[in-house]
Design a protein around this motif. Structure first.
Motif, PDB file in Angstrom:
ATOM      1  N   UNK A 253       0.672  -1.462   0.095  1.00 59.29           N
ATOM      2  CA  UNK A 253      -0.045   0.093  -0.024  1.00 59.29           C
ATOM      3  C   UNK A 253       0.973   1.222  -0.100  1.00 59.29           C
ATOM      4  N   UNK A 254       2.083   1.335   0.459  1.00 59.95           N
ATOM      5  CA  UNK A 254       3.031   2.363   0.449  1.00 59.95           C
ATOM      6  C   UNK A 254       3.504   3.029  -0.819  1.00 59.95           C
ATOM      7  N   UNK A 255       3.052   2.065  -1.905  1.00 61.49           N
ATOM      8  CA  UNK A 255       3.373   2.224  -3.329  1.00 61.49           C
ATOM      9  C   UNK A 255       2.378   3.248  -3.938  1.00 61.49           C
ATOM     10  N   UNK A 256       1.299   3.576  -3.163  1.00 59.56           N
ATOM     11  CA  UNK A 256      -0.081   4.122  -3.848  1.00 59.56           C
ATOM     12  C   UNK A 256      -0.413   5.201  -3.126  1.00 59.56           C
ATOM     13  N   UNK A 257      -1.315   6.013  -4.143  1.00 59.61           N
ATOM     14  CA  UNK A 257      -1.676   7.356  -3.526  1.00 59.61           C
ATOM     15  C   UNK A 257      -3.479   7.037  -3.453  1.00 59.61           C
ATOM     16  N   UNK A 258      -3.924   7.831  -2.324  1.00 55.18           N
ATOM     17  CA  UNK A 258      -5.497   7.686  -2.248  1.00 55.18           C
ATOM     18  C   UNK A 258      -5.671   7.746  -0.978  1.00 55.18           C
ATOM     19  N   UNK A 259      -6.638   7.332  -0.859  1.00 54.43           N
ATOM     20  CA  UNK A 259      -7.477   7.254   0.844  1.00 54.43           C
ATOM     21  C   UNK A 259      -7.407   5.469   1.105  1.00 54.43           C
ATOM     22  N   UNK A 260      -7.047   5.357   2.437  1.00 51.69           N
ATOM     23  CA  UNK A 260      -7.007   3.918   2.669  1.00 51.69           C
ATOM     24  C   UNK A 260      -8.146   3.607   3.876  1.00 51.69           C
ATOM     25  N   UNK A 261      -8.837   2.552   3.571  1.00 55.82           N
ATOM     26  CA  UNK A 261      -9.787   2.136   4.555  1.00 55.82           C
ATOM     27  C   UNK A 261      -9.245   0.718   5.129  1.00 55.82           C
ATOM     28  N   UNK A 262      -8.881   0.575   6.358  1.00 51.33           N
ATOM     29  CA  UNK A 262      -8.394  -0.452   7.201  1.00 51.33           C
ATOM     30  C   UNK A 262      -9.530  -1.019   7.906  1.00 51.33           C
ATOM     31  N   UNK A 263      -9.843  -2.194   7.791  1.00 54.33           N
ATOM     32  CA  UNK A 263     -11.243  -2.874   8.511  1.00 54.33           C
ATOM     33  C   UNK A 263     -10.679  -3.776   9.659  1.00 54.33           C
ATOM     34  N   UNK A 264     -10.573  -3.348  10.930  1.00 52.77           N
ATOM     35  CA  UNK A 264     -10.068  -4.114  11.909  1.00 52.77           C
ATOM     36  C   UNK A 264      -8.485  -3.420  12.470  1.00 52.77           C
ATOM     37  N   UNK A 265      -8.368  -3.618  13.449  1.00 53.82           N
ATOM     38  CA  UNK A 265      -7.155  -3.079  14.079  1.00 53.82           C
ATOM     39  C   UNK A 265      -6.070  -4.265  14.709  1.00 53.82           C
ATOM     40  N   UNK A 266      -6.431  -5.439  14.234  1.00 57.00           N
ATOM     41  CA  UNK A 266      -5.646  -6.498  14.690  1.00 57.00           C
ATOM     42  C   UNK A 266      -3.988  -6.535  14.562  1.00 57.00           C
ATOM     43  N   UNK A 267      -3.686  -5.738  13.354  1.00 53.77           N
ATOM     44  CA  UNK A 267      -2.310  -5.400  13.216  1.00 53.77           C
ATOM     45  C   UNK A 267      -2.120  -4.135  12.890  1.00 53.77           C
TER      46      UNK A 267
END
Length: 370
Positions: free
Chosen positions: A85-99
């Motif tokens: 994901x570090x290679x991309x631009x935009x908005x990120x939605x992470x589902x869950x906090x386990x990691x």
């Protein structure tokens, strides 16, 4: 206006095969695509193939191979996803906090990440000390590194507000499909008829009150059938054995059922849907029960009460649960009123149309301007 890019992390992939977050992503992704977004979902592949891409319902999928299975495989997958994901631009939605500890890299790079914080995982009975410590730590980290947090229940928002400012948290619950009809013929394989059975649909774990509900039902003859869904393995799991040993002849255990039409029929034609969860936020299975117009009997806690509303029946102890059965199994008028209240509560707050619209509004607000 150029298209907006959204990357969804934290799930195993779409279409859904594993749980609530996958189902949510399966609903949200095509919804946003139709509204002009470019949506990318990371998918876990249990194989040794190289990373590859595919398309599903207009959604781009990036398939990440992981050779490990179980929790270790999930952690490795999440690490690989964040690295990509570090290679991309935009908005990120992470589902869950386990990691969430891995999401620190995104924050350091200046990416905007909205994190759905799920339930209070470290409070669950099923986890040992190491797992509970890991979840507690990652919940803390998720609160720090997420640009904005989503809570799926007012009480989860209250809990997160002890960690961060309330302004950094939005409360958007889980959604469900409305079920207005189902095939009664699907019940015949289980030897049950519409309205002549009640159902439990959950993971068979102590914190979901399986033993209490089965004992409460089985303490006397009910002239009714209790259908208990779940992957029971009594030879491997002592708790599963205790539940099955406590069951009367009127309780059946058909195993875990994943065919949606069958599960819908079991909900739609059940006299009662029993929900024993004691921990968590807005539970997907409970929302789906409301969408099917189920009369709900639930463990009495603030999570379930907010979702199911005041017209559901509640129990705290095994004896309470038995008394609920005594009172309601023969009260057709009360059951009809409970079913109507469930449909009303569902339409009030849990339709996908409402939920997905609220998510898009939030994502537009947090989309990076540069």
């Amino acid at each position: 206006m150029s298209s907006k890019n959204l990357y969804i992390l934290g799930i195993r992939g779409i279409p859904a095969q594993h749980g609530g977050f996958e189902t949510f992503a399966e609903k949200l992704s095509p919804y946003l695509v139709k509204r002009g977004w470019n949506v990318v979902v990371y998918c876990q592949e249990d194989s040794r193939v190289r990373k590859y891409e595919s398309s599903w319902a207009g959604v781009k999928r990036i398939h990440i191979p992981v050779t490990n299975s179980g929790a270790a495989g999930t952690i490795i997958f999440d690490w690989k996803v964040v690295a990509d994901s570090l290679k991309h631009d935009g908005l990120f939605l992470t589902l869950g906090y386990n990691t969430a500890i891995f999401n620190t890299l995104q924050r350091l790079k200046g990416q905007t990440n909205v994190i759905n914080m799920d339930g209070i995982e470290w409070r669950r009975d099923k986890w040992g000390l190491i797992a509970k410590t890991w979840f507690w730590l990652n919940e803390r980290v998720g609160c720090w590194v997420g640009n904005h947090l989503v809570a799926d229940h007012p009480k989860i928002k209250e809990h997160l507000a002890t960690r961060v400012s309330p302004e950094r948290i939005s409360m958007i619950p889980y959604g469900g499909d409305e079920v207005l009809e189902a095939d009664p013929n699907l019940l015949s394989v289980y030897g049950i008829d519409p309205g002549q059975f009640s159902v439990i649909i959950a993971r068979p774990e102590p914190e979901n009150s399986f033993l209490e509900m089965v004992r409460a039902f089985s303490c006397k003859k009910r002239n009714h059938t209790l259908v208990v869904l779940g992957n029971f393995q009594p030879t491997l799991n002592a708790f599963h054995k205790r539940v099955m040993d406590a069951a009367s002849e009127e309780v059946i255990f058909p195993g875990a059922i994943y065919e949606a039409p069958v599960v819908q029929a079991l909900r739609f034609y059940a006299r009662f849907y029993l929900h024993g969860h004691r921990v968590g936020g807005t539970n997907p299975s409970l929302v789906e029960a409301l969408g099917a117009g189920c009369a709900v009997i639930a463990h009495d806690n603030h999570f379930n009460r907010w979702v199911a509303g005041p017209e559901a029946a509640y129990f705290t102890t095994e004896d309470d649960c038995s008394l609920v059965f005594d009172k309601l199994l023969t009260d057709d008028y009360a059951v009809l009123a409970m079913k109507a209240a469930s449909r009303l509560r569902f339409k009030e707050r849990f339709t996908w149309e409402q939920i997905l619209s609220e998510y898009e509004e939030l994502l537009l607000k947090w989309y990076p301007s540069r």
